[in-house]
Design a protein around this motif. Structure first.
Motif, short mmCIF file in Angstrom:
data_model
loop_
_atom_site.label_atom_id
_atom_site.label_comp_id
_atom_site.label_asym_id
_atom_site.label_seq_id
_atom_site.Cartn_x
_atom_site.Cartn_y
_atom_site.Cartn_z
N ALA A 267 1.83 -4.66 -4.89
CA ALA A 267 1.55 -4.04 -3.60
C ALA A 267 2.77 -4.11 -2.68
N ALA A 268 3.42 -5.29 -2.65
CA ALA A 268 4.60 -5.46 -1.82
C ALA A 268 5.73 -4.53 -2.27
N LEU A 269 5.95 -4.44 -3.57
CA LEU A 269 7.00 -3.57 -4.08
C LEU A 269 6.70 -2.10 -3.79
N PHE A 270 5.44 -1.72 -3.86
CA PHE A 270 5.03 -0.35 -3.56
C PHE A 270 5.36 0.01 -2.11
N ILE A 271 4.98 -0.86 -1.18
CA ILE A 271 5.26 -0.59 0.24
C ILE A 271 6.76 -0.63 0.51
N GLN A 272 7.48 -1.52 -0.17
CA GLN A 272 8.93 -1.55 -0.01
C GLN A 272 9.57 -0.26 -0.51
N ALA A 273 9.00 0.32 -1.58
CA ALA A 273 9.50 1.60 -2.07
C ALA A 273 9.29 2.70 -1.03
N ILE A 274 8.12 2.70 -0.40
CA ILE A 274 7.87 3.68 0.67
C ILE A 274 8.82 3.46 1.82
N ARG A 275 9.06 2.20 2.15
CA ARG A 275 10.00 1.89 3.23
C ARG A 275 11.39 2.46 2.92
N GLY A 276 11.88 2.22 1.71
CA GLY A 276 13.20 2.73 1.35
C GLY A 276 13.29 4.24 1.44
N LEU A 277 12.24 4.92 1.02
CA LEU A 277 12.23 6.38 1.08
C LEU A 277 12.25 6.89 2.51
N LEU A 278 11.49 6.26 3.40
CA LEU A 278 11.43 6.72 4.79
C LEU A 278 12.70 6.36 5.56
N GLU A 279 13.32 5.23 5.23
CA GLU A 279 14.54 4.84 5.94
C GLU A 279 15.76 5.62 5.46
N GLN A 280 15.69 6.15 4.24
CA GLN A 280 16.75 7.02 3.71
C GLN A 280 16.09 8.34 3.30
N PRO A 281 15.75 9.17 4.30
CA PRO A 281 14.88 10.32 4.03
C PRO A 281 15.42 11.33 3.02
N THR B 6 4.65 16.95 11.82
CA THR B 6 4.39 15.60 12.32
C THR B 6 4.96 14.62 11.29
N LEU B 7 4.76 13.34 11.51
CA LEU B 7 5.24 12.36 10.54
C LEU B 7 4.37 12.33 9.28
N LEU B 8 3.12 12.78 9.38
CA LEU B 8 2.19 12.66 8.25
C LEU B 8 2.67 13.34 6.97
N PRO B 9 3.18 14.58 7.00
CA PRO B 9 3.64 15.17 5.74
C PRO B 9 4.79 14.40 5.10
N PHE B 10 5.64 13.75 5.90
CA PHE B 10 6.70 12.91 5.34
C PHE B 10 6.09 11.69 4.65
N LEU B 11 5.05 11.14 5.25
CA LEU B 11 4.37 9.99 4.64
C LEU B 11 3.68 10.39 3.34
N VAL B 12 3.08 11.56 3.32
CA VAL B 12 2.46 12.06 2.09
C VAL B 12 3.52 12.22 1.00
N ARG B 13 4.67 12.77 1.38
CA ARG B 13 5.75 12.94 0.40
C ARG B 13 6.24 11.58 -0.11
N ALA B 14 6.35 10.60 0.79
CA ALA B 14 6.78 9.27 0.38
C ALA B 14 5.77 8.64 -0.59
N LEU B 15 4.47 8.85 -0.34
CA LEU B 15 3.45 8.36 -1.26
C LEU B 15 3.63 8.98 -2.64
N VAL B 16 3.82 10.29 -2.67
CA VAL B 16 3.95 11.00 -3.95
C VAL B 16 5.12 10.45 -4.76
N VAL B 17 6.27 10.26 -4.10
CA VAL B 17 7.46 9.79 -4.82
C VAL B 17 7.28 8.34 -5.25
N ALA B 18 6.77 7.49 -4.37
CA ALA B 18 6.60 6.07 -4.71
C ALA B 18 5.60 5.87 -5.83
N LEU B 19 4.57 6.72 -5.89
CA LEU B 19 3.53 6.56 -6.92
C LEU B 19 4.04 6.85 -8.32
N ARG B 20 5.18 7.52 -8.44
CA ARG B 20 5.75 7.75 -9.76
C ARG B 20 6.08 6.42 -10.44
#
Length: 424
Positions: free
Chosen positions: A404-418, A251-265
């Motif tokens: 917060a905005a930069l964090f969500i933008q980082a997740i956005r970049g990761l998901l748009e360029q998987p 599903t999309l959820l494991p991709f979102l979990v992965r995006a969280l992990v990478v962005a949190l670095r």
């Protein structure tokens, strides 16, 4: 004949009082040993109170919603012989976790109690007639399911404890051809003047208290961003086609979990807990992702532990396992506690935007809205893209708006360029 008096048991962990959530018997009922008499709720668990004896109920010690002290009289049962000379504490069975927060859930175990007789139906088959204004027992999920199917819940016979209507009862009702469509059309236009008052007790009270506590203690603010998920949806479809049969569907959820992990670095301040009494922020290296899950007994947050060390399929399998355990009331305390950041999604019902409530003591929660196809302008051309919003909330006491905005933008970049999800 004698009287066996059962006192409110000591459930442990220093608990001095509990809330009486529901009676499963009434005065005059005949009960057998191990039959569940009542449900009580602590701050941490729903607990079944089974009967230690055979006999007849002659007195109840409280009303649903009443807070009772440990050691107070819970119920009196008339028994053969002399009864108990001294009042005894009832045995207890931990039933299922109730709290949607990270630190306030105890282990859940299936209940092995003698079956309780369901209320006698007014007619045979899956259909039952109830008195006007009588509200059938059913969870919010079952009520929504009935609404989606066009079924009048009051007509469905419940096979669960105390006549509770279950999902399978709706399917049985439909299979027997007793759908709401068979009711006279005029009934849909009849005037109604009935009212219903529902006491907020038990699990609903606990959820209400915790949600109120979260909104009163934390300085919530939300940030919404639009994300083009066309590329990652294409990748997901490709991986499922190639590996779905052997590794399981993604599903999309494991991709979102992965995006969280990478962005949190780059944003470790989001993977934290805030002790507002001690005024201490604890940032954690381990990423334990809470995945908000709706069950028949209410909202739960099972935890995908050490998401930073999991592959896509490992995350997917763990999310599925935990969700099933939570929905079936079998999730343990460890599986429902210790999250460091929470992911919440309503799937296809996710709407356009939401304002998720923080899962204290965490400082961030990422909310997923539904995916919709929309025309977008890319390089001067109108194209159809799959778009999705992230509606996320943060604790402004410790998280700045820019971060917060930069964090969500980082997740956005990761998901748009998987591909960047997997580039180290």
């Amino acid at each position: 004949m004698g009287t066996h008096v059962i006192k409110m048991p000591d459930i442990g962990e220093g608990i001095a009082e509990v809330e009486l959530s529901q009676w499963h018997v009434k005065v005059g009922d005949l009960v057998v040993e191990d039959q569940v008499l009542a449900d009580v709720m602590t701050d941490k668990a729903m607990v079944d109170i089974p009967s230690p004896v055979h006999g007849k109920v002659i007195a109840l010690g409280g009303q649903p919603g009443e807070v009772m002290a440990v050691g107070s009289v819970l119920i009196s049962i008339e028994v053969e012989g002399a009864g108990n000379l001294k009042e005894s504490a009832a045995p207890v069975v931990t039933k299922e976790p109730v709290a949607p927060t990270v630190e306030a859930v105890v282990e859940s175990k299936p209940v092995a109690a003698a079956p309780r007789p369901a209320p006698a139906p007014a007619c045979q088959g899956p259909m039952v007639a109830r008195e006007p204004g009588e509200r059938p027992l059913a969870s919010p999920a079952v009520r929504k399911h009935a609404l989606d199917l066009g079924i009048q819940l009051r007509l469905v016979r419940g096979s669960g404890p105390a006549g509770r209507v279950l999902h399978e009862d709706l399917e049985t009702y439909l299979a027997q051809g007793q759908s709401n469509a068979s009711a006279p059309a005029a009934a849909a236009y009849a005037q109604r003047n009935d009212e219903e008052q529902i006491q907020v007790i038990g699990m609903r009270r606990k959820i209400a208290q915790r949600m109120q506590d979260a909104t009163q203690r934390a300085a919530h603010f939300s940030y919404v961003e639009e994300i083009d998920v066309t590329a990652i949806e294409e990748l997901r479809a490709h991986l499922n086609e190639r590996h779905g049969a052997s590794r399981g569907k993604l599903t999309l959820l494991p991709f979102l979990v992965r995006a969280l992990v990478v962005a949190l670095r780059d944003f470790p301040q989001m993977n934290a807990r805030y002790d507002d009494e001690a005024q201490v922020i604890t940032r954690l290296g381990a990423v334990h992702v809470g995945v908000a899950t709706q069950s028949d007994v209410g909202l739960m947050v099972p935890v995908v532990r050490h998401a930073e060390a999991r592959s896509l399929w490992d995350s997917a399998a763990e999310i599925s396992r935990l969700a099933n355990a939570a929905r079936n009331g079998k999730a343990s305390r460890d599986e429902l506690s210790g999250s460091t950041i929470t992911l919440t999604s309503l799937g296809a019902l996710g709407g356009i935007v939401s304002t998720p409530v923080l899962n204290l003591p965490e400082v961030a929660i990422v909310g997923v809205n539904k995916i919709v196809e929309r025309p977008m302008v890319i390089k001067g051309q109108v194209v159809i893209r799959k778009m999705m919003n992230l509606s996320s909330s943060f604790d402004h006491r410790v998280v700045d708006g820019m971060d917060a905005a930069l964090f969500i933008q980082a997740i956005r970049g990761l998901l748009e360029q998987p591909a960047t999800l997997f580039v180290e």
